[in-house]
Design a protein around this motif. Structure first.
Motif: not given
Length: 355
Positions: A294-300
């Motif tokens: 699970x990654x934050x949207x900013x990381x993606x």
């Protein structure tokens, strides 16, 4: 004073003349025939017992009110199909049983109260009580005296073309009861076969009675279905009455409510086979899931070509095979030749998939 009495006597005489002449109203407007007594024809019409021509199928009065409380067998359409199947099976089995030309037909199917039928059983007769094993209830099979003597005459080698001899005023002998009991076993086996495509059930013979009071299988006010079967053996024969209380049919009531059925009662074997063969040749896509993160949207959105994502799975850890969102199997990842391969270790149940 005498004048008043004369007026009252004159008024009473006028009322009497009005009643005798059939005038509809009295001097003060009251109905003159209110005290008139009903004759027998009017009483019969009120109670619904008018048997005149043209009214055989019309019921009125109290009888119509009482009969409206009963459930008509026509609300169970499949039951009539079962009885038609019973007639066809009985015609064959009774021919083998008697070695004679036997024809079975349905005289009618009616709904009535159990007590009314017991009061109308033509005596002498034999009443067989049987049990529907899987439905945990009872039914009644009534063989009239004409069929009893006909079956005894046929099974004991009586000549064809001669009516069975009937002896009044004596009870049935042991031989007659034994032969009729064999006939009842044949009919119950056919009834079991008639219900087989609809619902598996076994009708077992329990006892044989000659007195209707000892054959009470239901309350007198309960509704029942009566099928009147006619058995003809050339110039001999008789009637069999099959009585099934609605309480006995309750376990299969939903099945009896169906309108249309085929030979297999709605099942199409050809379509089932075709569907199964096509399903076996259907291609599906399986995804091997190594790890989920699970990654934050900013990381993606910050990922660039050349970035690395570290997987949390250790070497040799089991992987899951999915079809869409459904996890099906768990296995080991390996190599075969120049290709990656997965060896399935076990199948995942629904609870394991959710976990």
């Amino acid at each position: 004073m005498s004048g008043v009495q004369d007026d009252e006597e004159a008024m009473a005489a006028a009322w009497g003349d009005a009643l005798a002449a059939g005038q509809p109203e009295s001097p003060d407007g009251a109905v003159a025939d209110a005290a008139r007594e009903l004759n027998q024809a009017e009483i019969d019409s009120l109670l619904g017992f008018d048997d005149g021509p043209g009214v055989a199928d019309e019921r009125s009065g109290i009888q119509r009110i009482i009969s409206s409380g009963l459930v008509s067998y026509e609300r169970l359409p499949m039951l009539e199909i079962v009885f038609d199947r019973l007639v066809r099976i009985m015609s064959t089995s009774l021919r083998n049983f008697t070695s004679d030309n036997v024809e079975v037909s349905i005289d009618g199917i009616v709904s009535l109260r159990f007590g009314d039928y017991l009061n109308s059983v033509p005596l002498p007769a034999m009443l067989a009580v049987f049990k529907a094993d899987r439905w945990d209830n009872y039914g009644l099979l009534v063989v009239d005296s004409a069929l009893i003597y006909s079956v005894v005459d046929v099974l004991l080698g009586g000549r064809r073309g001669t009516a069975a001899m009937r002896i009044e005023g004596r009870p049935y002998t042991t031989i007659e009861r034994t032969l009729v009991e064999r006939l009842i076993h044949v009919v119950l086996a056919d009834l079991t076969a008639a219900f087989e495509p609809l619902s598996p059930v076994t009708f077992e013979f329990e006892r044989l009675e000659v007195n209707p009071r000892f054959a009470a299988i239901s309350r007198l006010g309960n509704a029942t279905v009566l099928a009147k079967l006619r058995v003809d053996m050339e110039d001999r024969g008789g009637r069999i009455d099959l009585l099934l209380p609605y309480a006995t049919l309750e376990p299969v009531r939903e099945l009896l409510l169906q309108q249309f059925m085929g030979e297999k009662f709605g099942r199409d074997r050809i379509w089932e086979t075709h569907l199964a063969e096509e399903l076996r040749h259907t291609q599906v896509t399986l995804d091997v899931v190594l790890d989920e993160q699970t990654l934050p949207l900013s990381g993606v959105t910050g990922l660039r070509p050349g970035d690395r994502i570290a997987l949390g799975a250790a070497p040799g850890a089991p992987v899951r095979l999915r079809c869409g969102e459904v996890a099906l199997f768990e296995g080991q990842l390996g190599r075969r030749g120049n290709n990656l391969a997965v060896r399935i270790e076990r199948e995942l149940s629904r609870s394991q998939e959710e976990g």
